[in-house]
Design a protein around this motif. Structure first.
Motif, PDB file in Angstrom:
ATOM      1  N   PRO A   1       8.654   0.219   5.293  1.00  0.00           N
ATOM      2  CA  PRO A   1       7.788   1.403   5.208  1.00  0.00           C
ATOM      3  C   PRO A   1       6.423   1.167   5.852  1.00  0.00           C
ATOM      4  O   PRO A   1       5.875   2.056   6.493  1.00  0.00           O
ATOM      5  CB  PRO A   1       7.649   1.628   3.703  1.00  0.00           C
ATOM      6  CG  PRO A   1       8.839   0.983   3.104  1.00  0.00           C
ATOM      7  CD  PRO A   1       9.153  -0.197   3.978  1.00  0.00           C
ATOM      8  N   ASN A   2       5.901  -0.037   5.685  1.00  0.00           N
ATOM      9  CA  ASN A   2       4.599  -0.323   6.285  1.00  0.00           C
ATOM     10  C   ASN A   2       4.680  -0.440   7.791  1.00  0.00           C
ATOM     11  O   ASN A   2       3.781  -0.009   8.511  1.00  0.00           O
ATOM     12  CB  ASN A   2       4.023  -1.598   5.686  1.00  0.00           C
ATOM     13  CG  ASN A   2       3.569  -1.381   4.258  1.00  0.00           C
ATOM     14  OD1 ASN A   2       2.531  -0.802   4.020  1.00  0.00           O
ATOM     15  ND2 ASN A   2       4.383  -1.784   3.305  1.00  0.00           N
TER      16      ASN A   2
ATOM     17  N   THR B   1       4.931   3.117   9.262  1.00  0.00           N
ATOM     18  CA  THR B   1       3.732   3.950   9.317  1.00  0.00           C
ATOM     19  C   THR B   1       2.950   3.648  10.592  1.00  0.00           C
ATOM     20  O   THR B   1       2.451   4.553  11.240  1.00  0.00           O
ATOM     21  CB  THR B   1       2.818   3.722   8.108  1.00  0.00           C
ATOM     22  OG1 THR B   1       2.526   2.336   8.024  1.00  0.00           O
ATOM     23  CG2 THR B   1       3.467   4.191   6.856  1.00  0.00           C
TER      24      THR B   1
ATOM     25  N   LEU C   1       5.053   8.414   3.586  1.00  0.00           N
ATOM     26  CA  LEU C   1       5.323   6.979   3.569  1.00  0.00           C
ATOM     27  C   LEU C   1       4.101   6.201   3.127  1.00  0.00           C
ATOM     28  O   LEU C   1       4.204   5.226   2.399  1.00  0.00           O
ATOM     29  CB  LEU C   1       5.721   6.513   4.969  1.00  0.00           C
ATOM     30  CG  LEU C   1       7.185   6.644   5.365  1.00  0.00           C
ATOM     31  CD1 LEU C   1       7.360   6.226   6.811  1.00  0.00           C
ATOM     32  CD2 LEU C   1       8.060   5.803   4.469  1.00  0.00           C
ATOM     33  N   ASP C   2       2.965   6.599   3.617  1.00  0.00           N
ATOM     34  CA  ASP C   2       1.753   5.830   3.353  1.00  0.00           C
ATOM     35  C   ASP C   2       0.614   6.773   3.016  1.00  0.00           C
ATOM     36  O   ASP C   2      -0.037   7.316   3.896  1.00  0.00           O
ATOM     37  CB  ASP C   2       1.393   5.004   4.589  1.00  0.00           C
ATOM     38  CG  ASP C   2       0.196   4.126   4.324  1.00  0.00           C
ATOM     39  OD1 ASP C   2      -0.360   4.206   3.216  1.00  0.00           O
ATOM     40  OD2 ASP C   2      -0.183   3.373   5.225  1.00  0.00           O
TER      41      ASP C   2
ATOM     42  N   PRO D   1       0.800  -1.226   0.000  1.00  0.00           N
ATOM     43  CA  PRO D   1       0.000   0.000   0.000  1.00  0.00           C
ATOM     44  C   PRO D   1       0.832   1.274   0.000  1.00  0.00           C
ATOM     45  O   PRO D   1       0.317   2.340  -0.304  1.00  0.00           O
ATOM     46  CB  PRO D   1      -0.819  -0.099   1.289  1.00  0.00           C
ATOM     47  CG  PRO D   1      -0.054  -1.025   2.160  1.00  0.00           C
ATOM     48  CD  PRO D   1       0.634  -1.996   1.241  1.00  0.00           C
ATOM     49  N   THR D   2       2.103   1.178   0.346  1.00  0.00           N
ATOM     50  CA  THR D   2       2.895   2.405   0.454  1.00  0.00           C
ATOM     51  C   THR D   2       3.664   2.723  -0.821  1.00  0.00           C
ATOM     52  O   THR D   2       4.422   3.677  -0.852  1.00  0.00           O
ATOM     53  CB  THR D   2       3.905   2.302   1.609  1.00  0.00           C
ATOM     54  OG1 THR D   2       4.801   1.226   1.331  1.00  0.00           O
ATOM     55  CG2 THR D   2       3.212   2.038   2.928  1.00  0.00           C
TER      56      THR D   2
END
Ligand code: SF4
Lengths: 660, 346
Positions: B263-264, B267, B337-338, A418-419
């Protein structure tokens, strides 16, 4: 969680104490409370005894932690300070809880507008650190113990308010609260009778942790000289006095410092271990989410090679013999895939059908080398385009799999990162395996998106996954597989998560790719209809085995295994009354850990006899060499009103065969 | 405050230079739209928070029971002097006039005058601010640089229930480290490195090495909590379907972990991390007092004890703005980032 909720409360608490950490924390906690209770009664005199001939002395046999600037014993003072320190912390926590309860339940009691205002204010206040709020209120309420209690209490209120608000909102949504409200029970009554009792547990846990925080905050304020004032003393005050003499008698600062640390730790650890034991989320900490257990499994025994369909001379794209997958379980390894053998020829479409738990998805993951520790994969042969996937350098394997094998997963909503932008996610493949530059790889990604019929591919490539619809994402996933030059696409329930209207699009796309580039396809599905429509050949799996391997054209009339026939019979046709619930295969599938001796299907099979229950039928040719069945009574007529095995036990476990 | 505003105002332009902007990846209007809405919403929240902060710091002096000027000057000060000082501070004006004057003063950089030293508060703040900001900034940096690699490594090592012992050791030690309050850690460090070993300076900002102990005191706890959160998030994220997809793309393990999972995980970690990093701003008060650091933290405490309210007011305001700045920055990083985090709030 649900199981925990039903357990006896006392038993659950006892279980907390039984863990080593929980027991240690409880002991420490009891010690701190005991100290707070008895220390002033026992040692006040020693703590207050002034000895001017012996000031600022270092540790000695007489004064274990030395003396302060009036010659008073540091150790006794540190012990006696327990009551004031703990008492003040608990008072401050009580204030925080009461205020937090008021503010947190306000949205429920006050109605929409006012409630929103309260929530918004709390949200703003929560953003500011407690210490800053405490300093602010310490200025207003004045320097001293009373001011500090109020300051720390009020400063702690916003985070409690937020916790209460979240908990109340969670409980208020439940049925019994709604029912009580509908029955005309007043808001306050609902709150007191139905809501608060249900949130008391997390509240108590968080209050305990909060008390630890308050204790340390109080020590902080007193240490700054803003809290307790002489001649009273708490741990922070002792620290404040001691730090000035750090070079003369370090113990004067270290003794109260260590005591307050231990006390804070006691509250915190106790709260945390209770929270962990009860499965309660705490402020600022996330509950652990965990999956499988540790790896302890031994290799499964390798079975003798089974005959595989004799293909034409060309080497198969995929050649699998005697594939086993095992996972460690509570009582030894569990084997959800037990000796599967099949081959896929160039351009061929092979369907794999079976109920959930039949091992069909794990077979796909095992073949594509995506089973992770602690899962284990064993096979007598596992070849992709003639290359052995069981051996060989990791680099070479990555290269081969990355370019020749494409995977399509069930849920396109969660299968993209998703990012990251879609284009980048596709381009990554070409950058990794084809050594393309960023620009070239992106160009290829756009091209591939266009190839899977994504309109405005260039613009779409710059978007994030959440901006794509489900069907588009699944097409993009297929496009990602086409970044290389795949010889095989493995699609695991590619249409199950999609709308009926877009399912066909995705299937058509797979067909088109297959025809255009002679790509082989392994389509895993619980839906016999879909498989029959798309595939050349069908493998029917049951309890980790292939029980029938037949041409898709023969599905409707030529199936020989009773299970295959039951699956086909469950498909609704023109005459099916759609008002009726969909037909299912009666009985419950076998769990991977509980495979019986004999035929695994015997318990559900209308043809089962004693031999079936004793001897395990092997996959063997039936009538033609390309048709393989594992059944002692293959092709025998099924009695219409014959002795059916016990009625379905748990309808949730049954597979429903969807209408096309 | 102006920096805070510009940080937010510049956000709509950032996605084009975002890390994942592919060549020719023109932004969709929908995304731009989300960025604008995000920026507007975030700016509005920041403005409301600043207003609340300013008003609270203004009200502080009026909420103090009794006469603050009398309190500051002591019971022996002559009545005329107290009256004159009250007059000079405008304390006898109607409340709204004082509020207006306060706001106007803030807008022109006038933070009032110290009751004790008679110096402009703005000068006191300007003189003390750099020491605090550099300390806090270094501590943030230290905490994040340690927490991210540690959390990621631990997450990878303990994923899918592996490394039970590593997990237990890590979790226990991080819980204990996180419980040690910064000022107690500071006292311990002073004792070990200053008193016992005599290696490092323990008081004042007397050179680069003087930063070591205060930064350590500030960073250890937050680093432990952050690392723990990141580990839990990594363990969760590593189970996600898109990580399986990344593995199905046959990327090398480091790319899967750092490019797709991290990255996930960040977040989610940042949502709590913002609060933790914000709290570090306030923690400097205690740590500065342990190390006699010539920053705002030492000044605010002495000013509270001296009842020098204008100085206290101004410093509370500065800390509050600092916290808001950190929070806003974290939100913007989160959105970068998200991108879903912008929309989720809609
Ligand atoms: S072997 Fe026996 S029990 Fe198994 S499917 Fe065939 S008939 Fe049924």
């Amino acid at each position: 969680m649900a199981a925990q909720r039903t357990r006896q409360p006392t038993r659950r608490w006892r279980q907390v104490v039984r863990t080593p950490l929980g027991a240690g924390a409880s002991l420490l906690m009891a010690l701190v409370l005991l100290l707070a209770l008895v220390a002033p009664m026992l040692w006040t005199d020693q703590a207050d005894a002034v000895d001017t001939g012996n000031i600022l002395a270092g540790p000695s046999a007489e004064h274990w932690a030395g003396t302060d600037n009036l010659g008073r014993d540091i150790l006794f003072r540190s012990l006696v300070a327990a009551r004031l320190s703990v008492g003040l912390a608990l008072t401050a926590t009580a204030i925080a809880i009461v205020l937090g309860l008021l503010l947190g339940t306000a949205p429920m009691l006050l109605g929409r507008r006012l409630g929103r205002l309260v929530t918004a204010s709390v949200d703003i206040a929560v953003a500011f650190p407690g210490l800053l709020l405490a300093l602010f209120f310490a200025v207003i309420f004045g320097v001293g113990a009373r001011g500090a209690v109020l300051a720390i209490g009020i400063a702690g209120a916003p985070s409690f308010a937020r916790l209460v608000h979240t908990l109340v909102a969670g409980v208020a949504a439940r049925d019994y609260v709604a029912a009580a409200r509908a029955a005309g029970v007043g808001r306050v009554r609902v709150l007191l009778r139905h809501v608060l009792p249900n949130i008391s547990e997390p509240l108590i846990v968080n209050a305990t942790i909060g008390a630890g925080g308050a204790l340390l905050s109080f020590a902080g304020l007193s240490f700054l000289g803003l809290g307790v004032q002489a001649p009273q003393y708490d741990w922070g005050r002792l620290l404040f006095d001691g730090i000035g003499a750090l070079y003369v008698n370090p113990a004067a600062a270290l003794a109260p410092g260590l005591t307050v640390l231990l006390a804070g730790l006691a509250f915190n650890l106790f709260g945390e271990s209770v929270a962990k034991g009860l499965g309660v989320a705490t402020l600022g900490h996330l509950p652990e989410r965990r999956s499988a257990g540790p790896a302890t499994s031994g290799p499964p025994t390798i079975r003798a090679e089974e005959p595989v369909v004799a293909g034409d001379d060309e080497a198969p794209v995929l050649d699998v013999r005697d594939l086993w997958v095992s996972f460690p379980g509570a009582d030894g390894p569990v084997q959800p895939v037990r000796g599967v053998s099949f081959a896929v020829r160039r351009g061929e479409a092979v369907g794999v059908v079976g109920e959930s738990g039949s091992g069909k998805s794990l077979t796909a993951l095992a073949v594509s080398r995506l089973i992770e520790e602690p899962g284990r994969v064993e096979a007598a042969r596992l070849q992709l385009l003639g290359a052995d996937l069981r051996t060989g350098s990791e680099r070479a394997q990555r290269q081969l799999l990355g370019t020749s094998l494409a995977m399509v997963f069930q849920d396109p909503m969660t299968s993209f990162n998703p990012t990251r932008r879609m284009g980048g996610q596709l381009a990554e493949v070409a950058r990794q395996h084809q050594g393309m530059t960023r620009r070239d790889a992106f160009g290829r990604a756009v091209d591939r998106l266009a190839a899977v019929r994504i309109p405005e591919a260039r613009r779409r490539a710059g978007q994030y996954p959440h901006e794509f619809s489900g069907g588009m994402r699944q097409r993009a996933m297929i496009g990602m597989g086409l970044m290389g030059s795949p010889a095989l696409i493995i699609a695991d329930e590619p249409t199950t998560a999609l709308d009926v209207t877009v399912q066909q699009q995705v299937l058509d796309l797979l067909q088109a790719i297959r025809e255009a580039d002679d790509v082989a396809l392994v389509l895993i599905s619980h839906d016999v209809t879909v498989v029959g429509e798309v595939c050349d050949r069908v493998l029917v799996m049951y309890a980790g085995r292939i029980v029938e391997d037949l041409a898709a054209a023969d599905l409707a009339t030529g199936a020989a295994h009773p299970y295959t026939r039951a699956l086909v019979a469950a498909v609704p046709d023109m005459e099916t009354d759609l008002e009726q619930p969909l037909a299912v295969v009666p009985g419950r599938p076998v769990a991977p850990g509980e495979v019986p001796a004999g035929c695994a299907y015997a318990a559900r099979c209308p043809l089962a006899d004693d031999r079936c229950r004793a001897e395990d039928p092997q996959l063997a040719s039936f009538e033609t060499p390309d048709h393989r069945v594992a059944c002692w009574h293959a092709g025998e007529p099924i009695p219409v009103d014959g002795p059916r095995e016990p009625a379905p036990v748990d309808p949730v476990e049954l597979v429903e065969v969807d209408a096309p | 405050m102006t920096t805070a505003n510009s940080a937010v105002a510049s956000t709509p332009a950032t996605p084009t230079s975002g890390p994942q902007a592919g060549p020719g990846g023109r932004l969709s209007s929908a995304l731009t739209h989300h960025w604008v809405r995000f920026a507007v919403r975030r700016l509005a929240r920041l403005l409301v928070s600043v207003w609340v902060l300013v008003t609270a710091s203004f009200l502080m002096i009026h909420l103090i029971p009794g006469d603050p000027v009398r309190g500051a000057m002591g019971p022996t000060a002559p009545a005329e002097l107290v009256a004159a000082r009250r007059e000079a501070l405008g304390l006898d004006d109607p409340l709204w006039v004082q509020y207006w004057d306060y706001l106007r003063g803030l807008a022109t950089g006038d933070l009032g005058t110290s009751l004790i030293s008679q110096l402009p508060v703005a000068d006191v703040v300007a003189q003390r601010l750099p020491a605090t900001v550099s300390l806090a900034a270094l501590a943030f940096l230290a905490a994040v640089t340690v927490a991210v690699p540690l959390g990621v490594t631990m997450g990878v090592l303990t994923r899918r229930g592996r490394g039970r012992r590593t997990e237990l050791a890590f979790t226990t030690s991080s819980v204990v480290l996180a419980t040690v309050p910064d000022f107690l850690l500071g006292v311990g460090l002073v004792y070990v490195f200053g008193v016992q070993l005599g290696w490092l300076p323990v008081a004042g900002n007397v050179g680069p090495e003087a930063y070591l102990l205060p930064v350590l005191s500030l960073a250890v706890g937050p680093a432990a909590i952050l690392a723990r959160i990141i580990r839990v998030e990594m363990v969760t994220v590593l189970e996600a379907d898109y990580v399986r997809t990344a593995r199905a793309k046959r990327l090398p393990a480091p790319r899967v972990y750092l490019g797709h999972a991290l990255p996930n995980a960040l977040t989610a970690a940042l949502t709590l991390g913002g609060l933790i990093l914000g709290a570090m701003v306030a923690s400097t008060v205690l740590v500065e007092n342990v190390f006699a650091w010539p920053g705002l933290g030492s000044t605010i405490v002495s000013s509270i004890l001296n009842k020098d309210y204008p100085v206290v007011q101004a410093i509370v305001l500065v800390y509050g703005v600092g916290v808001l700045l950190v929070n806003t920055t974290v939100d913007v990083v989160l959105a970068l980032l998200d991108p879903r985090s912008m929309i989720r709030e809609d």
